[in-house]
Write a protein that holds these residues in place. Structure first.
Motif, PDB file in Angstrom:
ATOM      1  N   ARG A  99      45.881  26.738  42.400  1.00  0.00           N
ATOM      2  CA  ARG A  99      46.532  26.373  41.135  1.00  0.00           C
ATOM      3  C   ARG A  99      45.615  26.689  39.964  1.00  0.00           C
ATOM      4  NH1 ARG A  99      50.185  21.695  40.199  1.00  0.00           N
ATOM      5  NH2 ARG A  99      51.110  22.221  38.209  1.00  0.00           N
ATOM      6  N   GLU A 100      46.161  27.290  38.906  1.00  0.00           N
ATOM      7  CA  GLU A 100      45.385  27.566  37.689  1.00  0.00           C
ATOM      8  C   GLU A 100      44.654  26.309  37.254  1.00  0.00           C
ATOM      9  OE1 GLU A 100      44.563  30.168  35.938  1.00  0.00           O
ATOM     10  OE2 GLU A 100      45.881  31.654  36.818  1.00  0.00           O
ATOM     11  N   GLY A 101      43.396  26.456  36.859  1.00  0.00           N
ATOM     12  CA  GLY A 101      42.592  25.337  36.415  1.00  0.00           C
ATOM     13  C   GLY A 101      41.761  24.700  37.506  1.00  0.00           C
ATOM     14  N   SER A 102      42.001  25.094  38.762  1.00  0.00           N
ATOM     15  CA  SER A 102      41.229  24.549  39.885  1.00  0.00           C
ATOM     16  C   SER A 102      39.831  25.138  39.891  1.00  0.00           C
ATOM     17  CB  SER A 102      41.911  24.878  41.218  1.00  0.00           C
ATOM     18  OG  SER A 102      43.180  24.287  41.296  1.00  0.00           O
ATOM     19  N   PHE A 103      38.879  24.363  40.378  1.00  0.00           N
ATOM     20  CA  PHE A 103      37.512  24.849  40.538  1.00  0.00           C
ATOM     21  C   PHE A 103      37.379  25.498  41.904  1.00  0.00           C
ATOM     22  CE2 PHE A 103      37.051  21.497  37.393  1.00  0.00           C
ATOM     23  CZ  PHE A 103      36.321  22.162  36.426  1.00  0.00           C
ATOM     24  N   VAL A 104      36.707  26.649  41.943  1.00  0.00           N
ATOM     25  CA  VAL A 104      36.483  27.367  43.198  1.00  0.00           C
ATOM     26  C   VAL A 104      35.026  27.818  43.235  1.00  0.00           C
ATOM     27  CG1 VAL A 104      38.873  28.169  43.437  1.00  0.00           C
ATOM     28  CG2 VAL A 104      37.228  29.572  42.199  1.00  0.00           C
ATOM     29  N   THR A 105      34.558  28.163  44.424  1.00  0.00           N
ATOM     30  CA  THR A 105      33.194  28.663  44.554  1.00  0.00           C
ATOM     31  C   THR A 105      33.092  30.059  43.951  1.00  0.00           C
ATOM     32  OG1 THR A 105      33.649  29.610  46.723  1.00  0.00           O
ATOM     33  CG2 THR A 105      32.802  27.345  46.676  1.00  0.00           C
ATOM     34  N   GLY A 106      31.894  30.446  43.576  1.00  0.00           N
ATOM     35  CA  GLY A 106      31.687  31.744  42.947  1.00  0.00           C
ATOM     36  C   GLY A 106      31.251  32.835  43.904  1.00  0.00           C
ATOM     37  N   ASP A 107      31.187  32.521  45.203  1.00  0.00           N
ATOM     38  CA  ASP A 107      30.731  33.514  46.172  1.00  0.00           C
ATOM     39  C   ASP A 107      31.798  34.570  46.413  1.00  0.00           C
ATOM     40  OD1 ASP A 107      32.319  31.505  47.421  1.00  0.00           O
ATOM     41  OD2 ASP A 107      31.633  32.178  49.392  1.00  0.00           O
ATOM     42  N   PHE A 108      31.359  35.786  46.752  1.00  0.00           N
ATOM     43  CA  PHE A 108      32.278  36.878  47.053  1.00  0.00           C
ATOM     44  C   PHE A 108      32.463  36.973  48.556  1.00  0.00           C
ATOM     45  CE2 PHE A 108      33.338  41.143  48.362  1.00  0.00           C
ATOM     46  CZ  PHE A 108      34.403  41.441  47.521  1.00  0.00           C
ATOM     47  N   ARG A 109      33.714  37.031  48.976  1.00  0.00           N
ATOM     48  CA  ARG A 109      34.030  37.236  50.396  1.00  0.00           C
ATOM     49  C   ARG A 109      35.159  38.243  50.489  1.00  0.00           C
ATOM     50  NH1 ARG A 109      34.851  31.746  53.482  1.00  0.00           N
ATOM     51  NH2 ARG A 109      35.646  33.328  54.902  1.00  0.00           N
TER      52      ARG A 109
END
Length: 71
Positions: A40-50
């Motif tokens: 959902r827009e506005g959610s926090f996610v990790t910044g790692d690339f996978r």
């Protein structure tokens, strides 16, 4: 450790405006090496690339709001 194949389709601009659940199925069908995750827009996610993950960003109506891509 399992080796992940990162050479495959990695971006889906045609899915902007689609329902999130539909986009999730299309992405996983077109690239079986990834796990599509609805976010959902506005959610926090990790910044790692996978390269085995595609975030499907949706608005409050469940519509894809950004171009889905691996990462």
């Amino acid at each position: 450790m399992q080796k992940i194949n990162c050479v495959s389709k990695d971006v889906w601009p045609e899915l902007v405006g689609a329902r999130g659940e539909v986009a999730e199925r299309v992405i996983e069908r077109q690239n079986p090496n990834v796990n599509a995750i609805i976010v959902r827009e506005g959610s926090f996610v990790t910044g790692d690339f996978r390269c085995d993950r595609v975030r499907v960003w949706v608005n409050s109506l469940g519509i894809v709001s950004r171009i889905p891509r691996t990462g």
